[in-house]
Structure formats: C-alpha cells, structure tokens
Motif scaffolding. Sequence first.
Motif: not given
Length: 70
Positions: A47-70
């Motif tokens: 429900n916004c005019t531009n999803i990429f600018q105002e309609g999206q939020r990204t969250f990361v947890t401590e598990y993000y750090r444990k992902l393999p670097k590729e």
Amino acid sequence: MRFDLLVNDLIIVELKTVEFFSAIHEAQLLTYLKLLKKPKGLLINFNCTNIFQEGQRTFVTEYYRKLPKE
C-alpha cells in the motif's frame, strides 16, 4: 504462527497492505526469525507508491553472520 513466504529456507517474507508499518509488524517478523532461526527477513508493504523506497524493510539476525561467504 503463519508467515507469508519462506525463500530458500533462509529468508522470511512478510507481506502487508497497510498505510504505515507499525512496531507490531516489525515485532511479528522478528519473532518469526528468532523462533525459526532464520538469518534474514523482509517486510513488504504493497500500500505505497514505490515499494523499493518506502515499502520495504530488511532485518537480519545473528544467524546471518554464520552464512557461508560466497
């Protein structure tokens, strides 16, 4: 508990159609991430005019750090 999408068993996507994100929407996604031990989450509002600018939020947890670097 029902999240909207799970992508590659890594990213939880929570879809909303609200005027503004509230703290309860963020808390809901963060709870899913913590309980399911997933590294990343996306909160998307259609429900916004531009999803990429105002309609999206990204969250990361401590598990993000444990992902393999590729």
